[in-house]
Design a protein around this motif. Structure first.
Motif, PDB file in Angstrom:
ATOM      1  N   ALA A 273       0.834  -1.202   0.000  1.00 20.00           N
ATOM      2  CA  ALA A 273       0.000   0.000   0.000  1.00 20.00           C
ATOM      3  C   ALA A 273       0.869   1.253   0.000  1.00 20.00           C
ATOM      4  CB  ALA A 273      -0.911   0.014   1.231  1.00 20.00           C
ATOM      5  N   ARG A 274       0.345   2.323  -0.535  1.00 15.29           N
ATOM      6  CA  ARG A 274       0.967   3.636  -0.429  1.00 15.29           C
ATOM      7  C   ARG A 274       0.710   4.198   0.973  1.00 15.29           C
ATOM      8  NH1 ARG A 274       4.126   4.303  -5.062  1.00 15.29           N
ATOM      9  NH2 ARG A 274       2.938   3.601  -6.878  1.00 15.29           N
ATOM     10  N   THR A 275       1.617   5.027   1.425  1.00 19.62           N
ATOM     11  CA  THR A 275       1.476   5.644   2.738  1.00 19.62           C
ATOM     12  C   THR A 275       0.894   7.048   2.607  1.00 19.62           C
ATOM     13  OG1 THR A 275       3.342   4.398   3.651  1.00 19.62           O
ATOM     14  CG2 THR A 275       2.707   6.425   4.807  1.00 19.62           C
ATOM     15  N   ILE A 276      -0.047   7.345   3.477  1.00 19.71           N
ATOM     16  CA  ILE A 276      -0.551   8.712   3.632  1.00 19.71           C
ATOM     17  C   ILE A 276      -0.026   9.218   4.979  1.00 19.71           C
ATOM     18  CG2 ILE A 276      -2.569  10.192   3.842  1.00 19.71           C
ATOM     19  CD1 ILE A 276      -4.151   8.138   2.225  1.00 19.71           C
ATOM     20  N   HIS A 277       0.915  10.154   4.933  1.00 14.12           N
ATOM     21  CA  HIS A 277       1.461  10.741   6.148  1.00 14.12           C
ATOM     22  C   HIS A 277       0.491  11.817   6.644  1.00 14.12           C
ATOM     23  CE1 HIS A 277       5.327   8.827   5.216  1.00 14.12           C
ATOM     24  NE2 HIS A 277       5.172   9.275   3.981  1.00 14.12           N
ATOM     25  N   VAL A 278      -0.059  11.608   7.817  1.00 14.30           N
ATOM     26  CA  VAL A 278      -1.002  12.567   8.392  1.00 14.30           C
ATOM     27  C   VAL A 278      -0.256  13.434   9.394  1.00 14.30           C
ATOM     28  CG1 VAL A 278      -3.145  12.864   9.676  1.00 14.30           C
ATOM     29  CG2 VAL A 278      -2.906  10.959   8.074  1.00 14.30           C
ATOM     30  N   VAL A 279      -0.246  14.740   9.132  1.00 15.35           N
ATOM     31  CA  VAL A 279       0.500  15.679   9.967  1.00 15.35           C
ATOM     32  C   VAL A 279      -0.442  16.795  10.407  1.00 15.35           C
ATOM     33  CG1 VAL A 279       2.439  17.287  10.048  1.00 15.35           C
ATOM     34  CG2 VAL A 279       2.627  15.163   8.718  1.00 15.35           C
ATOM     35  N   VAL A 280      -0.516  17.031  11.707  1.00 13.69           N
ATOM     36  CA  VAL A 280      -1.297  18.151  12.209  1.00 13.69           C
ATOM     37  C   VAL A 280      -0.607  19.447  11.798  1.00 13.69           C
ATOM     38  CG1 VAL A 280      -2.196  19.285  14.289  1.00 13.69           C
ATOM     39  CG2 VAL A 280      -2.196  16.788  14.122  1.00 13.69           C
ATOM     40  N   LYS A 281      -1.376  20.425  11.355  1.00 13.22           N
ATOM     41  CA  LYS A 281      -0.798  21.639  10.769  1.00 13.22           C
ATOM     42  C   LYS A 281       0.191  22.329  11.701  1.00 13.22           C
ATOM     43  CE  LYS A 281      -4.566  24.712  12.232  1.00 13.22           C
ATOM     44  NZ  LYS A 281      -5.521  25.751  11.818  1.00 13.22           N
ATOM     45  N   ASP A 282      -0.077  22.312  13.007  1.00 14.33           N
ATOM     46  CA  ASP A 282       0.826  22.971  13.950  1.00 14.33           C
ATOM     47  C   ASP A 282       2.167  22.254  14.056  1.00 14.33           C
ATOM     48  OD1 ASP A 282      -1.133  24.822  14.439  1.00 14.33           O
ATOM     49  OD2 ASP A 282      -1.844  23.887  16.291  1.00 14.33           O
ATOM     50  N   GLY A 283       2.225  21.011  13.629  1.00 15.78           N
ATOM     51  CA  GLY A 283       3.485  20.268  13.675  1.00 15.78           C
ATOM     52  C   GLY A 283       4.156  20.115  12.320  1.00 15.78           C
ATOM     53  N   PHE A 284       3.610  20.826  11.308  1.00 17.95           N
ATOM     54  CA  PHE A 284       4.144  20.650   9.958  1.00 17.95           C
ATOM     55  C   PHE A 284       5.594  21.090   9.839  1.00 17.95           C
ATOM     56  CE2 PHE A 284       5.049  22.680   5.821  1.00 17.95           C
ATOM     57  CZ  PHE A 284       5.149  21.520   5.065  1.00 17.95           C
ATOM     58  N   ASP A 285       5.955  22.228  10.412  1.00 24.53           N
ATOM     59  CA  ASP A 285       7.330  22.723  10.268  1.00 24.53           C
ATOM     60  C   ASP A 285       8.325  21.723  10.831  1.00 24.53           C
ATOM     61  OD1 ASP A 285       6.469  25.007   9.020  1.00 24.53           O
ATOM     62  OD2 ASP A 285       6.477  26.235  10.841  1.00 24.53           O
TER      63      ASP A 285
END
Length: 463
Positions: A17-29
């Motif tokens: 399967a392909r991975t979908i990396h889920v990142v909360v916007k406040d932790g994006f940097d």
């Protein structure tokens, strides 16, 4: 009508399967800083800023070895956080990294649902989400199928969905779940349910009015009644609507669609209740036999109703259905109806106006709607407006003059047919989405369905 979400949501057994990396916007940097230089450069080239709802394709080592980045406002994920990806990603298997799918499985499935009765899609997408939460998969599949049922029924043209077709929908459910179906029409309807007959009496042959009833479950379990307004097309009757207001009146059976979908959820889950589903199904047409403004209508309850507006017909057919439901002494009555434009003026399309004669029931519905992100908004059964229903020549009118508090007075009219002491809730729902959002296309929509289902599960539990 059927939509099978099951193939789109599968248990994760280590499949490719392909991975979908889920990142909360406040932790994006911080997440971006930890990525290899090539990944950072690719994100910069796409001017990716990490806003909630934004996504990007990441290919680090080879073009074929790619994954997906999704930024979200928060976790746990909400129902619609994955919907846009479900609409746009290439076919294949996907798994999440950084969050559980949870409630977002609903949007993943519905992002791939299309109403295809009249316009066939170019292709059928098969984007599969792998999840380590098998119990959540089953619930998401059931909710997605129920929501799609509402959408498909509401989207169907009135020429193809009249009272007889609603009856067939109920019959198919009864056969699937070994329920008992009863249909009252013709002479027994005239004498037994005079308001249902009056509203539908002008319809063409083959589209005659009827009361559809389905019973299911152990008689020893608590009896609940679920009622759905089934006006398959509403011309307004002799108080005819303008063409602009008539355009969407195929959706005036949206309450019946919600009731059928809820019945399916109840029976498929084998909720320990005795279900009584009631759908008064009519077409409010114009002909020489149409009921008239000023007519005084008999009712199953024995009250008389001065008909002041033939376009206030939904409350009439629901009054007879509520009376029938009450005869079986239910512990709870729920009704869904696309009842008033006043509710839409007050609350817009997304918030079903919710009325209840029981504070505990109202609080449970609001809480369940909040938890499911299927919000409801309570409006009052304001006793001070009950006098607006007074008539000089009958027990009450169906539509007061002046138009004040239209949603409230309609609910007060319905309350006249509910036994005192029986918990009852009335959802004045729009059943339509005027503009598309991810996983929620323009057209028929289930609004309030998941809220009511959540309340019922919390109240009655599993067997």
């Amino acid at each position: 009508m059927s939509f099978d979400p099951q193939p789109l949501l599968q248990p994760d057994r280590g499949q490719s399967a392909r991975t979908i990396h889920v990142v909360v916007k406040d932790g994006f940097d911080a997440w971006r800083t930890a990525q290899p230089p090539r990944a950072r450069a690719l994100l910069d080239a796409q001017r990716f800023e990490g806003k909630a709802g934004a996504s990007a394709i990441l290919a680090v080592d080879t073009p074929e070895d790619w994954s997906v980045l999704l930024c979200v406002a928060k976790t746990p994920l909400g129902p619609w956080d994955l919907a846009r990806l479900a609409e746009t990603l290439p076919d294949g298997n996907y798994r999440l990294d950084g969050a559980d799918a949870g409630a977002a499985m609903l949007g993943w499935a519905l992002g791939q649902h299309t109403f295809a009765r009249y316009k066939k899609p170019d292709r059928t997408p098969t984007r599969v989400l792998l999840s380590t939460e098998p119990a959540r998969i089953a619930e998401a599949v059931a909710l997605a199928a129920a929501t799609a049922r509402v959408r498909d029924l509401v989207n169907t043209a009135a020429a193809d969905l009249g009272p007889a077709e609603l009856e067939e929908e109920a019959r198919a459910l009864a056969e699937t779940h070994s329920a008992v179906l009863a249909v009252t029409k013709g002479a027994p309807l005239v004498t037994g349910y005079p308001m249902i007959h009056a509203v539908g009496q002008a319809a063409a042959p083959g589209r005659e009015p009827r009361l559809i009833e389905l019973e299911w479950g152990n008689p020893a379990h608590p009896r609940i009644a679920v009622i759905g307004k089934g006006v398959c097309f509403d011309s307004g009757g002799l108080d005819i609507k303008p063409s602009s207001a008539m355009r969407l009146m195929k959706k005036d059976m949206g309450g019946a669609a919600h009731a059928l979908a809820l019945a399916e959820l109840i029976m498929a889950a084998r909720l320990p209740v005795r279900l009584h589903l009631l759908i008064p199904a009519v077409e409010n047409s114009v002909s020489a036999s149409a009921f008239r403004p000023g007519d005084v209508l008999a009712t199953r309850k024995g009250l008389t109703v001065e008909n002041t507006n033939t376009d206030a017909e939904g409350r009439l057919i629901l009054g007879d259905a509520l009376t029938r439901a009450a005869e079986e002494s239910p512990t709870l009555i729920l009704d869904f109806a696309t009842l008033t434009g006043a509710a839409r003026v007050a609350l817009g399309p997304d918030l079903p106006a919710t009325f209840a004669n029981d504070d505990t029931l109202a609080d449970a519905l609001i809480a369940a709607g909040t938890a499911a992100e299927d919000p409801l908004w309570r409006l009052p059964l304001w006793d001070g407006y009950d006098e607006m229903l007074s008539s000089d020549i009958a027990d009450l009118v169906n539509a007061p003059d002046g138009g004040f508090a239209g949603a409230v007075t309609a609910a007060l009219f319905l309350r006249r047919f509910v036994p005192e002491g029986t918990p009852w809730a009335h959802l004045d729902t729009f059943a339509w989405r005027p503009a598309s959002k991810p996983g929620r296309p323009k057209g028929g929509e289930a609004l309030g369905l998941r809220a009511v289902w959540g309340m019922l599960k919390a109240r009655y539990g599993q067997p």
